[in-house]
Design a protein around this motif. Structure first.
Motif, short mmCIF file in Angstrom:
data_model
loop_
_atom_site.label_atom_id
_atom_site.label_comp_id
_atom_site.label_asym_id
_atom_site.label_seq_id
_atom_site.Cartn_x
_atom_site.Cartn_y
_atom_site.Cartn_z
N CYS A 63 0.85 -1.19 0.00
CA CYS A 63 0.00 0.00 0.00
C CYS A 63 0.89 1.24 0.00
CB CYS A 63 -0.89 -0.03 1.23
SG CYS A 63 -2.29 1.09 1.15
N PRO A 64 0.57 2.25 -0.84
CA PRO A 64 1.40 3.45 -0.85
C PRO A 64 1.31 4.22 0.47
CG PRO A 64 -0.50 3.69 -2.31
CD PRO A 64 -0.52 2.30 -1.79
N THR A 65 2.32 5.04 0.74
CA THR A 65 2.36 5.85 1.94
C THR A 65 1.07 6.65 2.06
OG1 THR A 65 4.75 6.07 1.75
CG2 THR A 65 3.62 7.68 3.13
N TRP A 98 -6.49 8.78 -6.55
CA TRP A 98 -5.35 7.99 -6.99
C TRP A 98 -5.53 7.65 -8.46
CZ3 TRP A 98 -1.71 6.85 -3.23
CH2 TRP A 98 -2.12 7.02 -1.90
N TYR A 111 5.34 2.25 -13.90
CA TYR A 111 6.44 2.32 -12.93
C TYR A 111 7.55 1.40 -13.41
CZ TYR A 111 8.95 1.59 -8.51
OH TYR A 111 9.91 1.50 -7.54
N ARG A 114 1.63 1.25 -10.82
CA ARG A 114 1.47 1.54 -9.39
C ARG A 114 0.39 2.60 -9.21
NH1 ARG A 114 6.17 -0.04 -6.10
NH2 ARG A 114 6.81 -1.93 -7.17
N ARG A 152 -0.76 6.10 -7.89
CA ARG A 152 -0.11 7.38 -7.61
C ARG A 152 -1.17 8.36 -7.11
NH1 ARG A 152 4.73 10.15 -10.24
NH2 ARG A 152 5.38 9.91 -8.11
N ARG A 163 8.97 7.41 -7.66
CA ARG A 163 8.47 6.47 -6.66
C ARG A 163 7.04 6.86 -6.26
NH1 ARG A 163 12.62 3.60 -3.93
NH2 ARG A 163 14.68 4.39 -4.40
N GLN A 214 4.72 5.31 -4.92
CA GLN A 214 4.26 4.76 -3.65
C GLN A 214 4.62 5.64 -2.46
OE1 GLN A 214 6.62 3.41 -5.60
NE2 GLN A 214 8.29 2.57 -4.39
N ASP A 215 5.50 6.64 -2.67
CA ASP A 215 5.91 7.53 -1.57
C ASP A 215 5.19 8.87 -1.57
OD1 ASP A 215 7.66 5.59 -0.67
OD2 ASP A 215 9.38 6.41 -1.76
N ASP A 216 4.27 9.10 -2.51
CA ASP A 216 3.50 10.34 -2.53
C ASP A 216 2.63 10.40 -1.28
OD1 ASP A 216 4.53 10.60 -5.06
OD2 ASP A 216 2.63 10.27 -6.09
N GLN A 217 2.39 11.62 -0.77
CA GLN A 217 1.51 11.75 0.38
C GLN A 217 0.93 13.15 0.49
OE1 GLN A 217 3.68 11.32 4.15
NE2 GLN A 217 5.55 11.33 2.95
#
Length: 102
Positions: A24-26, A55, A60, A74, A76, A96, A98-101
């Motif tokens: 699961c992404p951040t 999302w 990726y 992935r 995003r 990356r 999966q590191d978006d927040q």
């Protein structure tokens, strides 16, 4: 097909017949199938409030960020709720998703 059960709460899958379970992404909330389009935040009175986040599935290429050489889509983060900023960090982090927040 692959037909692998993904872990609710920590994983999602884009195409059960073609891809593997992804972490699961951040900041994401995953149910084992997909990434939910909401974010829960604790309020001062102890209640939780739902905020909508959006999302999208993007290509990726792991080799571009020094990971195992795989090409897979992935999730995003593309939109945060009002009052939040979308953070991708350094230019490398743009690779990356999966590191978006928020």
């Amino acid at each position: 097909g692959v037909c692998e059960a993904c872990l609710a709460g920590s994983q999602y899958i884009i195409d059960p017949d073609q891809s593997k379970c992804l972490d699961c992404p951040t900041g994401g909330i995953c149910n084992g199938s997909d990434v939910q389009e909401y974010l829960l935040e604790a309020q001062d009175d102890g209640t939780l409030q739902n905020f909508t986040v959006l999302w999208e599935i993007v290509p990726y290429v792991a080799a571009l960020v020094g990971e195992e050489d795989t090409e897979e889509d992935r999730a995003r983060l593309i939109e945060c709720p009002p009052g939040y900023l979308l953070v991708r960090g350094s230019p490398e982090d743009d690779l990356r998703p999966q590191d978006d927040q928020c």
